[in-house]
Design a protein around this motif. Structure first.
Motif, PDB file in Angstrom:
ATOM      1  N   ILE A 131       0.843  -1.202   0.000  1.00 35.70           N
ATOM      2  CA  ILE A 131       0.000   0.000   0.000  1.00 35.70           C
ATOM      3  C   ILE A 131       0.877   1.251   0.000  1.00 35.70           C
ATOM      4  O   ILE A 131       0.633   2.200  -0.756  1.00 35.70           O
ATOM      5  CB  ILE A 131      -0.944   0.002   1.215  1.00 35.70           C
ATOM      6  N   ASN A 153      -2.905   8.498   2.109  1.00 37.81           N
ATOM      7  CA  ASN A 153      -2.718   7.065   2.279  1.00 37.81           C
ATOM      8  C   ASN A 153      -1.362   6.675   2.870  1.00 37.81           C
ATOM      9  O   ASN A 153      -1.268   5.667   3.576  1.00 37.81           O
ATOM     10  CB  ASN A 153      -2.954   6.334   0.955  1.00 37.81           C
ATOM     11  N   CYS A 165      -2.035   1.583  -9.787  1.00 36.87           N
ATOM     12  CA  CYS A 165      -1.470   1.476  -8.432  1.00 36.87           C
ATOM     13  C   CYS A 165      -2.535   1.729  -7.370  1.00 36.87           C
ATOM     14  O   CYS A 165      -2.590   1.037  -6.342  1.00 36.87           O
ATOM     15  CB  CYS A 165      -0.317   2.461  -8.266  1.00 36.87           C
ATOM     16  N   ASN A 166      -3.382   2.702  -7.604  1.00 37.19           N
ATOM     17  CA  ASN A 166      -4.420   3.005  -6.620  1.00 37.19           C
ATOM     18  C   ASN A 166      -5.508   1.934  -6.592  1.00 37.19           C
ATOM     19  O   ASN A 166      -6.098   1.684  -5.533  1.00 37.19           O
ATOM     20  CB  ASN A 166      -5.016   4.383  -6.907  1.00 37.19           C
ATOM     21  N   ALA A 205      -8.578   8.534  -6.123  1.00 38.48           N
ATOM     22  CA  ALA A 205      -7.361   8.804  -6.893  1.00 38.48           C
ATOM     23  C   ALA A 205      -7.360   8.029  -8.202  1.00 38.48           C
ATOM     24  O   ALA A 205      -6.937   8.548  -9.251  1.00 38.48           O
ATOM     25  CB  ALA A 205      -6.128   8.443  -6.069  1.00 38.48           C
ATOM     26  N   CYS A 206      -7.828   6.805  -8.166  1.00 38.68           N
ATOM     27  CA  CYS A 206      -7.919   5.985  -9.380  1.00 38.68           C
ATOM     28  C   CYS A 206      -8.807   6.665 -10.420  1.00 38.68           C
ATOM     29  O   CYS A 206      -8.452   6.759 -11.603  1.00 38.68           O
ATOM     30  CB  CYS A 206      -8.454   4.606  -9.009  1.00 38.68           C
ATOM     31  N   ILE A 260      -8.496   4.325   3.620  1.00 38.75           N
ATOM     32  CA  ILE A 260      -7.534   4.060   2.546  1.00 38.75           C
ATOM     33  C   ILE A 260      -8.255   3.642   1.268  1.00 38.75           C
ATOM     34  O   ILE A 260      -7.904   4.082   0.161  1.00 38.75           O
ATOM     35  CB  ILE A 260      -6.518   2.987   3.001  1.00 38.75           C
ATOM     36  N   SER A 295      -8.098   5.805  -2.226  1.00 36.70           N
ATOM     37  CA  SER A 295      -7.505   5.153  -3.394  1.00 36.70           C
ATOM     38  C   SER A 295      -8.499   5.063  -4.547  1.00 36.70           C
ATOM     39  O   SER A 295      -8.125   5.217  -5.717  1.00 36.70           O
ATOM     40  CB  SER A 295      -6.988   3.759  -3.027  1.00 36.70           C
ATOM     41  N   LEU A 297      -4.347  11.282  -3.234  1.00 34.88           N
ATOM     42  CA  LEU A 297      -3.149  10.465  -3.043  1.00 34.88           C
ATOM     43  C   LEU A 297      -2.544  10.619  -1.651  1.00 34.88           C
ATOM     44  O   LEU A 297      -2.096   9.646  -1.046  1.00 34.88           O
ATOM     45  CB  LEU A 297      -2.067  10.879  -4.057  1.00 34.88           C
ATOM     46  N   ILE A 330      -4.055  -0.602  -4.302  1.00 40.52           N
ATOM     47  CA  ILE A 330      -4.215  -0.193  -2.896  1.00 40.52           C
ATOM     48  C   ILE A 330      -5.575  -0.641  -2.370  1.00 40.52           C
ATOM     49  O   ILE A 330      -5.689  -1.192  -1.269  1.00 40.52           O
ATOM     50  CB  ILE A 330      -4.072   1.335  -2.755  1.00 40.52           C
ATOM     51  N   PHE A 331      -6.608  -0.402  -3.149  1.00 38.25           N
ATOM     52  CA  PHE A 331      -7.970  -0.766  -2.741  1.00 38.25           C
ATOM     53  C   PHE A 331      -8.056  -2.261  -2.449  1.00 38.25           C
ATOM     54  O   PHE A 331      -8.602  -2.681  -1.414  1.00 38.25           O
ATOM     55  CB  PHE A 331      -8.964  -0.379  -3.837  1.00 38.25           C
ATOM     56  N   ALA A 353       0.986   4.022  -2.992  1.00 35.63           N
ATOM     57  CA  ALA A 353       0.669   5.420  -2.674  1.00 35.63           C
ATOM     58  C   ALA A 353       1.864   6.321  -2.971  1.00 35.63           C
ATOM     59  O   ALA A 353       1.711   7.424  -3.510  1.00 35.63           O
ATOM     60  CB  ALA A 353       0.252   5.545  -1.215  1.00 35.63           C
TER      61      ALA A 353
END
Length: 479
Positions: free
Chosen positions: A270, A368, A426-427, A338-339, A331, A335, A365, A430-431, A274
Motif C-alpha cells: 500500500i 494514504n 497502483c491506486n 485517486a484511481c 484508505i 484510493s 493520493l 491499494i484498494f 501510494a
C-alpha cells in the motif's frame, strides 16, 4: 456506619484528586514531548523532501541542458537515489536503536545535505548518478526512524495525528519547492541558477540538523526536559498501551518474524503504490505542468497548487481516525478517488481540466501514506519487529521512486498517458490490498475472541512476552 461512609467518601475524593493529578502530568508530558520532537522532525522532513526532489526543479532550471543530458538519462539520475534508499532503511533503524535518535538522525541529515551541495559541482551524467546513489544511503533512515521513534514516546492514539502531521511536511515542501527554486534560479552570480538551488537548500538542512541535535531526546526514560513525576506518569501511560520500551534489547528472532509476516508486506505494498503517485508528482510535477504550455518559471510556481491540495488532505488525515477509527476504510475511499481522477487526466485533452484533476488527484493520493504508516504502527508489536516493519513499509516507498522515475517518459510528451494510467492502476491495487487486510484482521479478531483465552503475562519471562509480538492472545488488530 457514618464513620465508614465518611472514610469511603474521603477515599473517593483522594482517588479523584490523584486521578486529576495523573492526567495533568500526562498532559504536561505530551506537551513537552511534542515541543522537543515535532518541530525539528517536521522541519527536517520538509527539507529532506526538498533535497530529494530538487533534482526536478534543477532540470526545469536548465541543468539538463548545461550537462548535456539526453534520452532517459534524467530518469536514471532520479532513480539512482532509490537503489540504495531501498536497502539501507532496515540497517538504519537498527543503528538508530543502538546509537540513539539524538545522534543518528542529525548525523544522516548532515551527510545527505553535503551530498546535495555536491550535486552543484557535478559536471556529467555519471557524477550525478554517483552522488544520488550515496544520497539514498543517508536519506533512507529518516522516515522509518521517525515512525519508529514515536512508538517509544506516544500511545497508539497519540501517534496517529503526529505521524500524519509529520508526513504533511513532505507535501507542504511541495508547495514551497517550486516557488523557492524559482527564486533561487534567478540569483545573479557566478554560478548557474540550478547550482544555487542545490547549495542554498543543502545549507539550510545542515543548520536544521544542528538544531535537531540540541532539541531531540532519545527516550522518555532518559529525557532531561521531564520532571520525575512527569516521567513516572508517562511510563505508566505508555506501559498501559503496550508502547515500546527503550531498555528492550534488539531481538534477531523478531527480524525473521517481521520478514515472514505477510501483513507487513501488505502495508508495504500500500505504501509503495501510494508513494508511486506522491513521488512522481513531487519530481515530475513541474515537468507535467510545463508540458501543458507554461514557461519554466511559471511551471515551478504552479506546481505548488497540487501540493497545497495534498497538504490539506494530509492535515485532514490527522483527524479521520478519531472520527472513524477504521484505517482500511479511509484508505479504500481515497484510493478509489485517486484511481478515478487519474483516469480522467489520462483521457482528457483540455489542459485546464488536466491541471484541475492533477490537483484533485494529489488531494486523494496524499493521506494514504500516513494512514497506512499509522495502521502498521498500531498493529505491530515487539520492539525489533516494529522497527523492521517500519523500515519495510517505507522501503517499498523507495521502490516506488525507483519505478516511478521511469513512468513519465520523454517519448510520452505532452500527455504522459502511460504514467497517469500506471498511477491509476497502483491506486486500484491499494484498494484490493486494503480490503484483503480488512477481511483478515476482522477474521483474526473474531477467532481470538471465540477462543476466549486468559493471558497471564506474569507467568512468562519478559523476553517470552516480547517475542510473542502481535500474536499475543490479548492483542486485537485495528482494521
Amino acid at each position: 456506619m457514618s464513620t465508614k461512609g465518611s472514610q469511603s467518601s474521603e477515599r473517593g475524593v483522594s482517588e479523584a484528586v490523584g486521578g486529576a493529578e495523573e492526567q495533568r502530568l500526562r498532559r504536561s508530558y505530551v506537551r513537552k514531548a511534542d515541543l522537543h520532537l515535532l518541530p525539528p522532525a517536521f522541519a527536517m522532513y520538509f527539507f529532506a523532501i526538498i533535497d530529494r526532489n530538487n533534482i526536478g526543479n534543477a532540470k526545469v532550471a536548465g541543468m539538463d541542458v548545461a550537462l548535456g543530458l539526453h534520452g532517459e538519462q534524467f530518469n536514471w539520475i532520479v532513480s539512482a537515489f532509490f537503489f540504495t534508499y531501498i536497502f539501507f532503511e532496515i540497517p538504519s533503524n537498527i543503528m538508530l536503536k543502538r546509537v540513539g535518535a539524538r545522534i543518528w538522525l542529525p548525523l544522516i541529515a548532515i551527510c545527505w545535505s553535503i551530498l546535495v551541495a555536491l550535486m552543484a559541482a557535478a559536471k556529467s551524467y555519471g557524477s550525478l548518478v554517483a552522488v544520488r546513489v550515496l544520497l539514498g544511503v543517508f536519506e533512507a533512515g529518516y522516515v522509518p526512524g521517525f515512525i519508529y521513534l514515536t512508538s517509544f514516546w506516544y500511545t497508539k492514539r497519540q501517534q496517529a495525528p503526529r505521524i500524519a502531521l509529520f508526513f504533511s511536511a513532505g507535501v507542504f515542501a511541495g508547495i514551497w519547492a517550486g516557488p523557492l527554486a524559482a527564486r533561487l534560479q534567478e540569483i545573479d552570480g557566478s554560478l548557474m541558477g540550478y547550482q544555487y538551488i542545490f547549495i542554498i537548500e543543502a545549507s539550510i538542512t545542515v543548520a536544521l540538523a544542528v538544531i535537531m541535535a540540541f532539541m531531540l531526546q532519545n527516550y522518555p526514560e532518559t529525557a532531561t526536559f521531564l520532571t520525575e513525576e512527569e516521567r513516572a506518569a508517562a511510563l505508566r501511560m505508555l506501559a498501559s498501551d503496550k508502547a515500546l520500551s527503550y531498555n528492550t534489547d534488539y531481538r534477531p528472532r523478531q527480524v525473521l518474524r517481521a520478514l515472514s509476516d505477510w501483513t507487513i508486506w501488505g502495508y508495504a505494498i500500500i505504501f509503495w503504490a501510494a508513494a508511486t503517485g506522491g513521488a512522481t508528482q513531487a519530481i515530475f510535477g513541474p515537468t507535467l505542468i510545463k508540458a501543458m504550455g507554461y514557461t519554466s518559471t511559471r511551471a515551478q510556481v504552479l506546481s505548488a497548487a497540487p501540493s497545497a491540495c495534498g497538504f490539506a488532505s494530509q492535515i485532514l488525515s490527522m483527524f479521520l481516525p478519531r472520527l472513524y477509527p477504521r484505517f482500511s476504510v479511509w484508505i479504500m475511499l481515497f484510493s478509489a478517488a485517486a484511481c478515478a481522477f487519474y483516469a480522467v487526466i489520462a483521457t482528457v485533452e483540455n489542459v485546464h481540466v488536466r491541471f484541475a484533476f492533477l490537483c484533485l488527484s494529489n488531494f486523494a493520493l496524499s493521506p494514504n501514506m500516513p494512514l497506512v504508516s499509522i495502521w502498521m504502527s498500531n498493529n505491530v508489536m515487539g520492539v525489533t519487529k516494529k522497527g523492521v516493519a517500519s523500515a519495510c513499509t517505507v522501503m517499498l516507498g523507495g521502490v516506488a521512486g525507483l519505478i516511478g522515475s521511469h513512468i513519465y517518459r520523454g517519448k510520452d510528451f505532452p500527455q504522459y498517458r502511460f504514467g497517469h494510467i500506471f498511477v491509476c492502476v497502483c491506486n486500484a491495487l491499494i484498494f484490493v490490498v486494503a480490503l484483503a487486510l480488512n477481511l483478515y484482521f476482522r477474521y483474526e479478531n473474531r477467532r481470538r475472541d471465540s477462543r476466549n483465552e486468559d493471558f497471564d503475562a506474569s507467568a512468562l519471562s519478559k523476553d517470552e512476552v516480547e517475542d510473542m509480538c502481535d500474536t499475543r492472545p490479548d492483542h486485537r488488530y485495528t482494521w
